[in-house]
Scaffold this active site. Structure first.
Site, PDB file in Angstrom:
ATOM      1  N   TYR A 232       5.354  -2.750   6.334  1.00  0.00           N
ATOM      2  CA  TYR A 232       5.494  -2.989   4.887  1.00  0.00           C
ATOM      3  C   TYR A 232       4.178  -2.903   4.116  1.00  0.00           C
ATOM      4  CZ  TYR A 232       5.250  -8.224   5.833  1.00  0.00           C
ATOM      5  OH  TYR A 232       4.941  -9.487   6.209  1.00  0.00           O
ATOM      6  N   GLU A 233       4.298  -2.907   2.812  1.00  0.00           N
ATOM      7  CA  GLU A 233       3.162  -2.649   1.905  1.00  0.00           C
ATOM      8  C   GLU A 233       2.517  -1.284   2.179  1.00  0.00           C
ATOM      9  OE1 GLU A 233       3.146  -4.498  -0.456  1.00  0.00           O
ATOM     10  OE2 GLU A 233       4.124  -6.247   0.382  1.00  0.00           O
TER      11      GLU A 233
END
Lengths: 588, 588
Positions: free
Chosen positions: A434-435
């Site tokens: 994620y990110e």
């Protein structure tokens, strides 16, 4: 079955002896004297160890549940979150004006390591809130700041970031969520967002969603994206909660880990939203949140590796199995503890040398953030921008690998859920994704950051390394390997410059390797700096020789066994794109 | 959501063009003509794809349950197991005398890859049965063979191996399970065994446990260990099932993965057991099963990497995200497929080049087994013994890493359980642990196998590499990197010899690196051999140029991007044990 002790001594060493914070002229650093930082870290460490860590397995086992639109978090999460709020921990580095404690980011990071290590799923609730607050602080109107920040800084309300949609994650230009202007100037936001961490839950009375959407008629692709503040409950002029907004959690995902955090499908059905920053410049505002989140996710890589390592050490000292080949170490017992065995040591040293190097790296990054924010130092800002994908990508890839190694120390006991090591691995896995998945970090690094501002930040980085090596010839065990690794990194950059022009794939096919070699050089630099501080303490007749000798020994391990990875990465990079790209897609 | 297609074409290439089985003088190989092997692999592939793979997620989600001593396997497992039995698949390479098909092990392995890739948890039920049958075949009396083998070969009954106890796994000398002689010459086995895969279940009418125990009064430690046949139901003289034995499943473990396989705590309360092989020489008999199991576990590393890769390829071709920097590839779509991006290619090439190399490596190992068993070739037996820890350790470490990379291709969709990629990672994780954790494999390799028979098997390995390089100078892209990697491996061995005498830790601290570099050299050799076969097909005017060109391209990738890892491993090894061992245990 697992436990956690906050690494406050190591953090104190980094803050006071490596970064020398209390002697720094960065505004706010003078207050960070050793007693003060020890007191703060002692308190956050206690909360992490005694309150958050014991809930980690509970969160994993129970997970979150969705019933009639209400998401329930695991037993004890709300009570722990309340303690976090009461302690003011979420606003440690937020402005006093909005209820924060105005400490530098370097302290916010140090504190955050404790929480993320002890209970990643729980810490994400306030971590994302912090990010949303930062975005509003940087891009909001005064009215928006007054309306949202006090309650976000205190964590009375929490925040989220809404980017991903079912058909687009990295490529946000494909976004379909739309925002149509209302008569009163607000917008009606309609669309579906997925993978929204902390999207809905029962720990706060309001949730402030930051949502990317397209205003019809705007530019195509990523240039037509605007960021909106979309509260779960609209806020009345007097600050009280108003009507429920037209948004809802449609489902929560079953995941490999971080079960204690609710990962939501969020449906916006003409929900009222307010532009944050400028229309069609939503990515700029979102990047304030995203850059902070990327550093926070790098910290997650460190955090999980750190708690997993601590527990692996306990097990390695406790579990009796086999005998030391160089002579029995536990003659009264039926066998010697695992820790006598060289390959167990090798694994623990891999972990330890990574963790301590990563800790230094993140605190250095945070101090660059402080220089940028508190002193307006654009060079520090540029350097941090260059290092952000390295922090995120390298620390989460390596953090995961080290967590897996810690799990391995337990043998079969590491694979069953009872002992808790499997959870660390499963939780750590998300941080690589994620990110911005780590491949995207590598692309950002090589395709964008390396050449930013004419490449001056990369040059500045090499200058830091060079200066250190020049000024510290008395540390050849550190300086010589660092020089070699830095030379490898420069050679890779040179290869990209010479060959990337002909074919950009020559650079991009090496991006993952480059990110990793950059990470190694950063940790090599950190180890060299730590070695200098440790040697200095020893030269000055410290009483605590064990700590500093251990620091030097751990650093020597990193230089001998980890840093040489740069040579392999360079060999891969300079083999070029041909072998990577030559097959037809149909050949896979 | 996942699917599986058996890699029969690649296996045919390996069997017919690389190993050239039908031209081999190993007894039984002459029958392995291309039509025959294609027919067998087609059938097992169909069973794997159509019956076993669709149950993989079901097994993960439902898991096994224990109620009143009865273990229930997931929905559909029994029916699939029955199809496996009916097809005679469990006995493919077992003697005809006991109902098997007497094919060489190389075919047993090829078939087994399909089953292990499609559904690892399910395949473990018959995999361990095969191992138990092999142990009885090698060490049992004629009466024992007649009593147990027909039903094990057909999988009417299943088998298990019982080694681990709560306080001992690797160090079996600490074992507490005891066996006291009964009046009739049988033994009463009492103790607790843990982590017993397939220990109790509802798919067979009897379970034949092979249990290690100590006969009181015997030698201390590992030398006093005896292997016993302990059936769940005793078998009457006429072959019918008799009384229920005094053993039970006390619990099943919650695990990170392989939920469809019941991992049992087994309690033996004076259970009737019969010595298999000689008393106090239980490890010798158990090693027949364990060596086979280690090769099978290496296959699991390949299997999970293979199915994960197949699904990553599908996703990478399907998911539209971003644009090819060298020019739009999908002008009619909103974006290009993931597979255009260099770092996605890099990841898929890592996976593909590992998988095809690993497949060749295991089949080569199986052909060495056939030479040993069918021709009495002790050199082949010794070489296989040397390679066994490499197959197990390297292929499961790398197999896991590649499965994680395949999961990464899915981004956030790889982390949620819905898409199935998380299961591959969770299932693949166990292979690094069981049948001897990979650190133990590295220790076995460096501490025992390398010097076995005066080091002659290691020398024989280097001769194979050297001969290949000498005889194939027309393949410099393969031969030159292979020479270099082999030189690195020899240098590491030389370092061990010169420095291990002074301090054995100088060898053991490098054992993990040595195992990995050995694995890379093996795969480098496989790729060189495959390149030769592919080049030869092209030179002979094959119509299927795409297959052979792809094979060469994939091999070049391995040589350029993976094989150079030997240099890093060598650097770590020659840095010696000091940095690994110098810290006090208290410093961790």
């Amino acid at each position: 079955m697992t436990s956690y002790i906050a690494p406050t001594k190591d953090q104190q060493f980094l803050l006071q002896e490596v970064l020398k914070v209390s002697a720094s002229d960065i505004p706010g650093y003078a207050e960070l004297d050793p007693d003060f930082t020890a007191a703060v870290l002692g308190e956050s460490g206690r909360l992490a160890s005694e309150v958050m860590a014991p809930l980690n397995a509970v969160g994993d086992k129970e997970g979150c549940s969705l019933e009639n639109g209400v998401v329930r978090t695991p037993t004890g999460f709300k009570k722990a979150f309340d303690q976090l709020k009461e302690g003011g921990w979420a606003g440690v580095d937020m402005p006093e004006q909005y209820g924060g404690q105005n400490m530098p980011a370097v302290m916010g990071s140090a504190v955050n390591e404790h929480f993320l290590a002890a209970n990643q799923a729980l810490s994400m609730y306030h971590g994302l809130t912090h990010g949303a607050a930062s975005a509003i602080l940087a891009h909001g109107t005064e009215a928006q700041k007054d309306t949202y920040l006090p309650n976000l800084v205190s964590c009375e309300w929490t925040g989220t970031m809404n980017l991903t949609e079912p058909h687009c994650g990295t490529d946000l230009g494909l976004m379909r969520t739309k925002a149509e202007v209302n008569k009163n100037g607000s917008f009606a936001v309609t669309g579906q967002k997925i993978f929204i961490s902390s999207g809905e839950h029962d720990m706060a009375e309001n949730i402030i969603h930051l949502v990317l959407a397209k205003i019809p008629g705007g530019p195509d692709g990523i240039k037509g994206v605007t960021l909106f503040i979309v509260p779960k409950f609209l806020v009345n002029e007097d600050g009280s909660l108003g009507v429920r907004n037209n948004l809802s959690c449609g489902a929560i995902e079953e995941k490999m880990g971080i079960h204690g955090n609710s990962t939501c499908v969020m449906n916006y059905d003409g929900a009222t939203g307010y532009v944050l920053g400028e229309t069609h410049k939503g990515m700029r505002a979102m990047f304030t949140m995203m850059n902070e989140a990327r550093l926070g996710v790098g910290m997650q890589g460190l955090g999980q590796a750190s708690i997993a390592y601590q527990n692996a050490v306990i097990y390695a000292k406790d579990r009796l199995q086999g005998r030391d080949v160089t002579g029995i170490k536990n003659p009264d017992g039926p066998a010697d503890p695992l820790i006598v065995h060289p390959d167990i040591r090798r694994s623990l040293m891999d972990q330890k040398s990574f963790i301590e190097g990563a800790r230094a790296f993140i605190l250095w990054g945070s101090s660059l953030f402080d220089q940028s924010q508190r002193q307006g130092d654009t060079n520090a800002d540029g350097l941090l921008s260059l290092l952000t994908p390295v922090v995120k990508g390298f620390l989460t890839d390596q953090g995961y690998a080290m967590t897996v190694q810690a799990q391995q120390v337990y043998g079969g006991h590491g694979y069953i859920e009872e002992w808790g090591m499997s959870q660390f691995t499963r939780d750590a896995r998300i941080a690589m994704i994620y990110e911005g998945a780590n491949g995207v970090q590598a692309l950002d690094l090589v395709g964008r950051k390396l050449g930013q501002d004419g490449g001056k930040h990369a040059i500045a980085f090499f200058e830091i390394v060079k200066d250190f090596c020049k000024n510290n010839p008395e540390l050849p065990e550190f300086v010589e390997p660092l020089k070699q690794a830095s030379k490898d990194l420069q050679a890779a950059m040179m290869y990209f410059m010479q060959n990337g022009i002909k074919d950009p794939n020559n650079a991009l096919a090496g991006s993952n390797d480059f990110m990793h070699m950059f990470g190694h050089v950063c940790l090599g630099l950190m180890w060299a700096q730590m070695a200098k501080a440790a040697q200095s303490a020893l030269d000055n007749g410290t009483a605590d020789t064990e700590f500093y000798e251990t620091k030097l020994g751990t650093g020597r391990y990193y230089m001998a066994r980890q840093l040489p990875a740069t040579g392999l990465h360079l060999a891969r990079i300079t083999s070029g794109a041909k072998s990577v790209m030559e097959l037809d897609a149909s050949a896979f």
